[in-house]
Design an enzyme around this catalytic site. Structure first.
Site, PDB file in Angstrom:
ATOM      1  N   ASN A   1      -8.425  -0.659  -4.513  1.00  0.00           N
ATOM      2  CA  ASN A   1      -8.261  -0.772  -3.115  1.00  0.00           C
ATOM      3  C   ASN A   1      -8.622   0.734  -2.579  1.00  0.00           C
ATOM      4  OD1 ASN A   1      -6.038   0.572  -4.077  1.00  0.00           O
ATOM      5  ND2 ASN A   1      -4.687  -1.098  -3.011  1.00  0.00           N
TER       6      ASN A   1
ATOM      7  N   LYS B   1      -9.053   6.974  -4.959  1.00  0.00           N
ATOM      8  CA  LYS B   1      -8.843   6.579  -6.545  1.00  0.00           C
ATOM      9  C   LYS B   1     -10.354   6.376  -7.088  1.00  0.00           C
ATOM     10  CE  LYS B   1      -4.917   3.550  -5.311  1.00  0.00           C
ATOM     11  NZ  LYS B   1      -4.350   1.971  -5.498  1.00  0.00           N
TER      12      LYS B   1
ATOM     13  N   HIS C   1      -4.631   5.477  -2.090  1.00  0.00           N
ATOM     14  CA  HIS C   1      -3.126   5.411  -1.870  1.00  0.00           C
ATOM     15  C   HIS C   1      -2.292   6.471  -0.926  1.00  0.00           C
ATOM     16  CE1 HIS C   1       1.044   5.723  -3.598  1.00  0.00           C
ATOM     17  NE2 HIS C   1       1.110   7.046  -3.111  1.00  0.00           N
TER      18      HIS C   1
ATOM     19  N   GLU D   1       6.154  12.402  -4.726  1.00  0.00           N
ATOM     20  CA  GLU D   1       4.462  12.356  -5.191  1.00  0.00           C
ATOM     21  C   GLU D   1       3.680  13.522  -4.885  1.00  0.00           C
ATOM     22  OE1 GLU D   1       4.124   7.549  -3.788  1.00  0.00           O
ATOM     23  OE2 GLU D   1       2.973   9.123  -2.473  1.00  0.00           O
TER      24      GLU D   1
ATOM     25  N   TYR E   1       3.666   5.620 -11.052  1.00  0.00           N
ATOM     26  CA  TYR E   1       3.979   4.390 -10.574  1.00  0.00           C
ATOM     27  C   TYR E   1       5.114   3.610 -11.003  1.00  0.00           C
ATOM     28  CZ  TYR E   1      -0.644   4.591  -8.159  1.00  0.00           C
ATOM     29  OH  TYR E   1      -1.651   4.941  -7.505  1.00  0.00           O
TER      30      TYR E   1
ATOM     31  N   THR F   1      -2.644  -2.976   1.664  1.00  0.00           N
ATOM     32  CA  THR F   1      -3.114  -2.984   0.334  1.00  0.00           C
ATOM     33  C   THR F   1      -4.045  -3.743  -0.237  1.00  0.00           C
ATOM     34  OG1 THR F   1      -0.786  -2.685   0.196  1.00  0.00           O
ATOM     35  CG2 THR F   1      -1.791  -2.969  -2.092  1.00  0.00           C
TER      36      THR F   1
ATOM     37  N   ARG G   1      -0.585   5.178   6.759  1.00  0.00           N
ATOM     38  CA  ARG G   1      -0.826   3.829   6.470  1.00  0.00           C
ATOM     39  C   ARG G   1      -1.557   2.985   7.350  1.00  0.00           C
ATOM     40  NH1 ARG G   1       1.082   3.200   1.465  1.00  0.00           N
ATOM     41  NH2 ARG G   1       1.746   1.312   1.950  1.00  0.00           N
TER      42      ARG G   1
END
Length: 135
Positions: free
Chosen positions: A113, A11, A116, A127, A50, A92, A86
């Site tokens: 954060n 990000k 993603h 995605e 999103y 998150t 993950r």
């Protein structure tokens, strides 16, 4: 184990801090990177990507953040890629992420954060096709 693919977005906060290489280095220890590019998401992109979050109380902050700068999107591949990525990225909320996870090390808060990652095979397919053709 079956090989899977997932989409990862490094990000704008990580890009801004010039920590792209550090984050990708962590990912590359665990997965093969099969595609990668830098993008600048538009408002339209964020609304589409999103879409399940549109209307939620945090969406406006997410929209503002994700359009604030460039991101690096990658497609990773490996055994149980979604479950494993993950675990590597962490919770998150960076404040709740376990030590050593990407969000714990590089994330600041919500929505800043750091990263993603796809959360299911269905999401991964959608995605990946959002950012890449024929991958």
């Amino acid at each position: 184990m079956e090989s899977h693919r997932a989409l990862v977005i490094v990000k704008p906060d990580v890009v801004e801090k010039r920590k792209i290489g550090e984050v990708i280095s962590i990912i590359e220890k665990h997965f093969k990177i099969v595609a990668m590019k830098m993008v600048k998401m538009t408002e339209k992109d964020v609304y589409q990507f999103y879409r399940e979050h549109v209307g939620k109380d945090f969406f406006e902050k997410l929209l503002s953040f994700m359009t604030s700068g460039k991101s690096v999107v990658l497609v990773i591949e490996g055994d149980n890629a979604i479950q494993r990525i993950r675990e590597i990225i962490g919770d998150t909320d960076p404040k709740l992420a376990k030590p050593g996870t990407i969000r714990n090390m590089y994330g600041e808060n919500l929505p800043r954060n750091a990263i993603h990652a796809s959360d299911s095979d269905t999401s991964a397919k959608r995605e990946i096709s959002f950012f890449f053709e024929n991958i």
